[in-house]
Design a protein around this motif. Structure first.
Motif, PDB file in Angstrom:
ATOM      1  N   PHE A  69       1.006  -1.255   0.063  1.00 11.18           N
ATOM      2  CA  PHE A  69       0.028   0.077  -0.031  1.00 11.18           C
ATOM      3  C   PHE A  69       0.807   1.345  -0.013  1.00 11.18           C
ATOM      4  O   PHE A  69       0.572   2.232  -0.754  1.00 11.18           O
ATOM      5  N   VAL A  70       1.825   1.278   0.877  1.00  8.35           N
ATOM      6  CA  VAL A  70       2.716   2.588   0.993  1.00  8.35           C
ATOM      7  C   VAL A  70       3.406   2.604  -0.238  1.00  8.35           C
ATOM      8  O   VAL A  70       3.636   3.863  -0.668  1.00  8.35           O
ATOM      9  N   ARG A  71       4.065   1.677  -0.896  1.00  5.40           N
ATOM     10  CA  ARG A  71       4.797   1.763  -2.015  1.00  5.40           C
ATOM     11  C   ARG A  71       4.000   2.214  -3.126  1.00  5.40           C
ATOM     12  O   ARG A  71       4.323   3.137  -3.810  1.00  5.40           O
ATOM     13  N   ARG A  72       2.769   1.717  -3.211  1.00  6.54           N
ATOM     14  CA  ARG A  72       1.991   1.998  -4.582  1.00  6.54           C
ATOM     15  C   ARG A  72       1.494   3.525  -4.405  1.00  6.54           C
ATOM     16  O   ARG A  72       1.269   4.187  -5.306  1.00  6.54           O
ATOM     17  N   VAL A  73       1.062   3.952  -3.124  1.00  6.79           N
ATOM     18  CA  VAL A  73       0.450   5.245  -2.927  1.00  6.79           C
ATOM     19  C   VAL A  73       1.807   6.225  -3.353  1.00  6.79           C
ATOM     20  O   VAL A  73       1.525   7.181  -3.966  1.00  6.79           O
ATOM     21  N   LEU A  74       3.082   6.012  -2.800  1.00 10.05           N
ATOM     22  CA  LEU A  74       4.001   6.802  -2.947  1.00 10.05           C
ATOM     23  C   LEU A  74       4.201   6.925  -4.433  1.00 10.05           C
ATOM     24  O   LEU A  74       4.755   7.890  -4.950  1.00 10.05           O
ATOM     25  N   GLN A  75       4.202   5.813  -5.063  1.00 12.57           N
ATOM     26  CA  GLN A  75       4.601   5.848  -6.681  1.00 12.57           C
ATOM     27  C   GLN A  75       3.396   6.564  -7.319  1.00 12.57           C
ATOM     28  O   GLN A  75       3.854   7.149  -8.088  1.00 12.57           O
ATOM     29  N   LEU A  76       2.408   6.299  -7.033  1.00  9.46           N
ATOM     30  CA  LEU A  76       0.986   7.138  -7.591  1.00  9.46           C
ATOM     31  C   LEU A  76       1.123   8.655  -7.372  1.00  9.46           C
ATOM     32  O   LEU A  76       0.799   9.347  -8.076  1.00  9.46           O
ATOM     33  N   ASP A  77       1.815   8.858  -6.196  1.00 14.44           N
ATOM     34  CA  ASP A  77       1.802  10.404  -5.784  1.00 14.44           C
ATOM     35  C   ASP A  77       2.617  11.152  -6.562  1.00 14.44           C
ATOM     36  O   ASP A  77       2.373  12.448  -6.758  1.00 14.44           O
ATOM     37  N   ASP A  78       3.555  10.632  -7.317  1.00 13.26           N
ATOM     38  CA  ASP A  78       4.519  11.259  -8.208  1.00 13.26           C
ATOM     39  C   ASP A  78       5.415  12.422  -7.740  1.00 13.26           C
ATOM     40  O   ASP A  78       5.098  13.655  -8.365  1.00 13.26           O
ATOM     41  N   ASN A  79       5.643  12.362  -6.537  1.00  7.85           N
ATOM     42  CA  ASN A  79       6.191  13.598  -5.833  1.00  7.85           C
ATOM     43  C   ASN A  79       5.255  14.670  -5.528  1.00  7.85           C
ATOM     44  O   ASN A  79       5.668  15.811  -5.953  1.00  7.85           O
ATOM     45  N   GLY A  80       4.092  14.328  -5.390  1.00  6.34           N
ATOM     46  CA  GLY A  80       3.075  15.435  -5.238  1.00  6.34           C
ATOM     47  C   GLY A  80       2.415  16.072  -6.343  1.00  6.34           C
ATOM     48  O   GLY A  80       1.509  16.881  -6.306  1.00  6.34           O
ATOM     49  N   TYR A  81       2.693  15.627  -7.549  1.00 10.22           N
ATOM     50  CA  TYR A  81       2.128  15.992  -8.770  1.00 10.22           C
ATOM     51  C   TYR A  81       0.684  15.443  -9.019  1.00 10.22           C
ATOM     52  O   TYR A  81      -0.106  15.964 -10.024  1.00 10.22           O
ATOM     53  N   ALA A  82       0.484  14.243  -8.501  1.00 10.60           N
ATOM     54  CA  ALA A  82      -0.683  13.526  -8.856  1.00 10.60           C
ATOM     55  C   ALA A  82      -1.901  13.851  -7.992  1.00 10.60           C
ATOM     56  O   ALA A  82      -1.850  14.649  -7.024  1.00 10.60           O
ATOM     57  N   ASP A  83      -3.121  14.366  -8.759  1.00  8.97           N
ATOM     58  CA  ASP A  83      -4.278  14.421  -8.026  1.00  8.97           C
ATOM     59  C   ASP A  83      -4.477  13.428  -7.074  1.00  8.97           C
ATOM     60  O   ASP A  83      -4.535  12.132  -7.474  1.00  8.97           O
ATOM     61  N   LYS A  84      -4.988  13.845  -5.820  1.00  8.17           N
ATOM     62  CA  LYS A  84      -5.204  12.728  -4.785  1.00  8.17           C
ATOM     63  C   LYS A  84      -6.306  11.975  -5.148  1.00  8.17           C
ATOM     64  O   LYS A  84      -6.480  10.793  -4.749  1.00  8.17           O
ATOM     65  N   ARG A  85      -7.580  12.501  -5.445  1.00  5.42           N
ATOM     66  CA  ARG A  85      -8.596  11.855  -5.681  1.00  5.42           C
ATOM     67  C   ARG A  85      -8.366  10.489  -6.946  1.00  5.42           C
ATOM     68  O   ARG A  85      -8.611   9.276  -6.657  1.00  5.42           O
ATOM     69  N   THR A  86      -7.519  11.038  -7.869  1.00  5.35           N
ATOM     70  CA  THR A  86      -7.261  10.098  -8.781  1.00  5.35           C
ATOM     71  C   THR A  86      -6.331   8.946  -8.275  1.00  5.35           C
ATOM     72  O   THR A  86      -6.345   7.796  -8.757  1.00  5.35           O
ATOM     73  N   LEU A  87      -5.357   9.461  -7.555  1.00  5.64           N
ATOM     74  CA  LEU A  87      -4.521   8.301  -6.811  1.00  5.64           C
ATOM     75  C   LEU A  87      -5.175   7.433  -6.354  1.00  5.64           C
ATOM     76  O   LEU A  87      -5.062   6.287  -6.203  1.00  5.64           O
ATOM     77  N   TYR A  88      -6.103   7.811  -5.343  1.00  6.20           N
ATOM     78  CA  TYR A  88      -6.753   7.008  -4.414  1.00  6.20           C
ATOM     79  C   TYR A  88      -7.888   6.044  -5.216  1.00  6.20           C
ATOM     80  O   TYR A  88      -8.308   4.883  -4.962  1.00  6.20           O
ATOM     81  N   GLU A  89      -8.747   6.553  -6.222  1.00  5.35           N
ATOM     82  CA  GLU A  89      -9.369   6.123  -7.237  1.00  5.35           C
ATOM     83  C   GLU A  89      -8.660   4.722  -7.665  1.00  5.35           C
ATOM     84  O   GLU A  89      -9.412   3.716  -7.825  1.00  5.35           O
ATOM     85  N   THR A  90      -7.425   5.043  -7.981  1.00  9.69           N
ATOM     86  CA  THR A  90      -6.389   4.036  -8.614  1.00  9.69           C
ATOM     87  C   THR A  90      -5.997   2.793  -7.551  1.00  9.69           C
ATOM     88  O   THR A  90      -6.324   1.644  -8.053  1.00  9.69           O
ATOM     89  N   VAL A  91      -5.901   3.313  -6.499  1.00 13.14           N
ATOM     90  CA  VAL A  91      -5.541   2.472  -5.504  1.00 13.14           C
ATOM     91  C   VAL A  91      -6.963   1.411  -5.108  1.00 13.14           C
ATOM     92  O   VAL A  91      -6.529   0.203  -5.023  1.00 13.14           O
ATOM     93  N   VAL A  92      -8.144   1.877  -5.017  1.00 11.16           N
ATOM     94  CA  VAL A  92      -9.143   1.478  -4.461  1.00 11.16           C
ATOM     95  C   VAL A  92      -9.438   0.265  -5.618  1.00 11.16           C
ATOM     96  O   VAL A  92      -9.817  -0.793  -5.627  1.00 11.16           O
ATOM     97  N   ARG A  93      -9.380   0.807  -6.955  1.00  7.78           N
ATOM     98  CA  ARG A  93      -9.786  -0.253  -8.072  1.00  7.78           C
ATOM     99  C   ARG A  93      -8.440  -1.420  -8.289  1.00  7.78           C
ATOM    100  O   ARG A  93      -8.974  -2.629  -8.395  1.00  7.78           O
ATOM    101  N   GLU A  94      -7.135  -0.964  -8.169  1.00 10.18           N
ATOM    102  CA  GLU A  94      -6.297  -1.970  -8.230  1.00 10.18           C
ATOM    103  C   GLU A  94      -6.429  -3.169  -7.235  1.00 10.18           C
ATOM    104  O   GLU A  94      -6.121  -4.274  -7.451  1.00 10.18           O
TER     105      GLU A  94
END
Length: 146
Positions: A70-95
């Motif tokens: 979980f931690v690794r995937r969220v950090l990866q999707l976060d893209d050093n802060g450039y990712a939209d957090k809603r989109t990030l967590y939509e991806t995590v929930v889906r995956e």
């Protein structure tokens, strides 16, 4: 005229000496602008703490996901802060096949925890205090958004 000064982490006494040498230079400094993320505080470390805390807070709903994954995937999707957090967590929930209702709660928790856990290092506080004591105007800029 603007003067760029490259700062580096120095012991407090060395930082004070560096400050005095800059202040006595040929161009008086009237204001200093700081970038927020990774200048005033370590954003990567902060986000890691936020996401670890987030997993712990939601562990009953994230039980099917390993904490490290979980931690690794969220950090990866976060893209050093450039990712939209809603989109990030939509991806995590889906995956991970999690409940979609979790998305908004994770986003809200991220920002609440981010604010709660954000701390300035002691040397940063000392630098800012020294600048203010010397009547230097301070400003903060960022390309991050909420």
């Amino acid at each position: 005229m603007s003067v760029a000064v490259r700062w580096q982490r120095l012991p407090v006494t060395a930082a004070a000496a560096r400050f005095r040498s800059i202040m006595s230079g040929p161009v008086p400094i009237k204001a200093v602008l700081f970038d927020l993320d990774d200048t005033l505080y370590d954003r990567g470390e902060l986000v890691r703490r936020v996401v670890i805390g987030q997993y712990d807070a939601f562990k009953h709903e994230l039980y099917s996901v390993q904490k490290d994954d979980f931690v690794r995937r969220v950090l990866q999707l976060d893209d050093n802060g450039y990712a939209d957090k809603r989109t990030l967590y939509e991806t995590v929930v889906r995956e991970y096949g999690l409940t979609p209702a979790l998305i908004e709660r994770l986003v809200e928790n991220f920002w609440t925890s981010y604010d709660d856990k954000c701390e300035l290092p002691q040397d940063t506080r000392l630098t800012l205090q020294t600048l203010r004591q010397n009547r230097i105007k301070l400003g903060v800029i960022t390309n991050g958004g909420f």
